[in-house]
Design an enzyme around this catalytic site. Structure first.
Site: not given
Ligand code: ZN
Length: 681
Positions: A467-468, A471, A474
């Site tokens: 998940h991290e 980011h 991104h």
């Molecule tokens: Zn998040």
């Protein structure tokens, strides 16, 4: 005045000289950066001649950049290397920072300059991302009250101050109420069913207070295991009642605050020219308005309800049949669910740890992104950071361009906050002299290595890492030229798409085969464990989804349909809204609004729906990978080109359509969450 050269916090080096930054650098660095920004701003507004994008917008961005950067680094250090000295230094300059940024929209001359650029945008041929950036900037100023009359502006500011005071009190009452309850057990028979870890914690907690027995509280690490495992029904009832009635007793009653906060928010929205607070809050989000967000959650509710009813009936049957209860009560739900889960799947999450050694998981993650997104992640040794355990990685594309780097801070420390997060330190991107690399960090609090045993993660922790890192991609894959519109600076209900989509790979057999191996024997994750892990993913999925939807719906209804000036009590209103989501109509309880901190003291006002919104986006976008291959590089490239590289350079709905060829469809989420849904086409 401090010379930029001797203050490492003002250094423009990449990577940042973290090994030289000390708490005593914070105040002089920030003051210097503030002074420079103020001077630059004064020059900007006083400069003669016609207003252009370059001499106004671009110049404003440029003059804010060093300040943004120094503030970002100092704020980051407070998160990972807190100390009384650092905290004091940060607290000293924090009001000055806040006042400076808050003062920008109130700066009349700057506002007039922005409007002048806007007025000439058409004839000067301003287009593309610059046009979008200008429009967003103007909107931000307008939303902060820049074009109100002096009187209205004063009212808006007063309302904001009042709201922040009310929210603060709301949060304090919840904290006091949470701390104000304890259940002390002295008879070991009352502990039946509780796992060893929960007992240890409860005993240590009691001992620390010099009391006999076991102490349980309403804080999550104590409350959740108690509700899931304690066999004594009466004690669960006491805990549950205390929990759901927090901040409704004298001296810290939040019920009047709920109405006051809703009334002030509505007034603020109206002063600023919006129908209600949801429309104000959501204007800049993907949903765009309260009505669209409400339609979205109501639609999911309709599709989830039949499954929800089946699951509640299943819980009822199990409670009556197997456990011999008269009927299912709200304080039974977590317990019954846990029993049923254990009976059906026999999966102990701890059993998976040996298959998820941190370094193997990292290698697997980097191999996945190499195959799918065409980027190479390599570790670089000897880069100074804020702690010796912190690691440093670089990301290059296939042509060898250095796209960005990131720090990884994996384990808990006393001076580091809990949870997991990604943060950006430098926003790079295409520049006139080439590509400027990005800089980011990911921070987690994983189970650390012990002696000879490496750090072994749970599947939850593996998902957190993915998940991290989503980011982080991104941020680091952004090819947007304007930093304010780059990377993760996107709408609140869009920002979790890149992070959540990465989690999907942790559920794919082919992806797990790249890294899920027993750390000692090298044996791949056994099919038996994989199947059970998979099956637990949809267990009580409709129940959990309806719970999230009920929060999203009550939040939106309170900020749209509810009239805070009317005769109806918000708690009674909430009870009515929540009724169809309870296990029985008479079990609905609006009292929980008095402790709904996400909405009344956090940033989620009229925004709780975003959790589900982002899940719809990620499940739907991942369905394209499921169809075209989870390692398909063309699909991966399309995701980079339409989403990961684009930041906020275009409307997020537009970007999503570019990737999927249509608007988001909730079907994929329903397939993922609900059992027995038809498999992906
Ligand atoms: Zn998040």
């Amino acid at each position: 005045m401090t010379d930029r050269n001797d203050n490492p916090l003002l250094s423009l080096d990449h990577p940042i000289p973290f090994d030289r930054i000390r708490p005593e650098h914070v105040v002089p660095a920030i003051r210097h950066a503030l002074e420079e920004a103020r001077r630059g701003l004064a020059e900007l507004v006083e400069s003669p001649g016609p207003r252009t994008y370059e001499n106004t917008v671009q110049r404003l961005d440029d003059l804010l950049e060093p300040l943004d950067r120094a503030v970002g680094i100092a704020a980051h250090l407070v998160q990972v290397k807190d100390s009384p000295e650092l905290r004091a230094a940060y607290d000293e300059v924090n009001p000055e920072i806040a006042a400076f940024y808050a003062g920008l929209p109130a700066n009349e001359a700057l506002w007039r300059a922005l409007l002048a650029v806007t007025a000439s945008a058409e004839e000067s041929g301003l287009g593309g991302i610059r046009r979008r950036h200008l429009e967003k900037l103007v909107r931000t100023f307008r939303r902060a009250g820049a074009d109100l009359t002096a009187e209205a502006k004063e009212r808006a500011v007063a309302l904001q101050v009042e709201l922040s005071r009310l929210s603060q009190r709301f949060a304090e009452n919840v904290l006091d109420a949470t701390n104000g309850f304890e259940l002390v057990v002295t008879d070991p028979a009352d502990l039946a069913g509780l796992p060893e870890s929960a007992l240890e914690r409860a005993r240590a907690d009691a001992a620390a207070r010099g009391i006999e027995g076991w102490r349980f509280t309403l804080h999550a690490p104590s409350y959740i295991p108690f509700m899931e495992h304690a066999e004594r029904r009466e004690l669960r009832r006491q805990m549950h009642t205390a929990y759901t009635h927090r901040a409704t007793d004298e001296g810290r009653d939040n019920r009047p605050l709920v109405r006051e906060i809703l009334a002030r928010r509505r007034e603020l929205a109206r002063v600023l020219g919006y129908r209600d607070f949801a429309d104000y809050q959501l204007e800049d989000r993907m949903a765009g308005s309260g009505a669209v967000a409400l339609d979205f959650v109501r639609d999911l509710e309709r599709r989830t309800r039949p499954h929800f009813e089946l699951e509640v009936a299943e819980l009822e049957d199990y409670a009556r049949g197997t456990l011999g209860y008269d009927r299912l009560e709200p304080w039974d739900v977590a317990f019954v669910m846990e029993r049923l889960r254990k009976e059906r799947y026999e999966l102990d999450p701890e059993e998976l740890r040996p298959y998820f050694a941190l370094d193997a998981v990292l290698d697997g993650l980097f191999e996945i992104v190499r195959r799918v997104f065409g980027v190479r992640v390599t570790e670089r040794q000897g880069v100074p950071a804020w702690h010796p355990d912190v690691r440093f990685f670089e990301i290059h594309d296939q042509e060898g361009t250095h796209l960005g780097s990131f720090y990884a801070d994996f384990f808990p420390r006393e001076e580091k906050r809990g949870g997991a997060w990604m943060d950006d330190l430098i926003t790079g991107g295409p520049r006139p002299d080439g590509f400027a690399p990005h800089l980011a960090l990911i921070a987690c609090n994983f189970t650390p290595p012990q002696g000879e045993t490496p750090a072994l993660l749970t599947h939850d922790e593996v998902q957190t890492l993915f998940h991290e890192f989503g980011h982080c991609l991104h941020h680091c894959l952004s090819r947007v030229e304007i930093p304010a519109r780059a990377g993760t600076s996107v709408a609140w209900d869009f920002v979790e798409l890149p992070s959540q989509i990465l989690e999907n790979w942790t559920w794919q057999r082919e992806a797990l085969d790249l890294f899920a191996r027993h750390y000692r024997t090298g044996e791949p994750l056994p099919a038996r464990l994989f199947e059970r892990l998979h099956a637990t993913r949809t267990f009580m999925g409709a129940y959990q989804q309806m719970r999230q939807l009920s929060f999203g719906i009550v939040d939106l209804e309170l900020h749209t349909r509810f009239d805070p000036e009317g005769d109806i009590d918000p708690i009674a209103f909430g009870t009515e809204v929540l009724r169809p989501f309870a296990i029985r109509p008479d079990a609905a309880n609006g009292m929980t609004l008095a402790s709904f901190t996400h909405v009344f003291s956090g940033g989620y006002a009229a925004g709780y729906y975003s959790y589900k919104w982002a899940e719809v986006l990620d499940a739907d976008a991942f369905s394209r990978f499921e169809r075209e291959g989870v390692f398909n590089p063309q699909t991966g490239r399309a995701f980079v080109e339409t989403i990961l590289a684009r930041g906020d350079s275009a409307d997020p709905a537009e970007l999503f359509r570019e990737f999927m060829g249509r608007d988001p469809d909730p079907e994929a989420l329903l397939r993922r969450v609900l059992p027995g849904q038809p498999a992906a086409a």
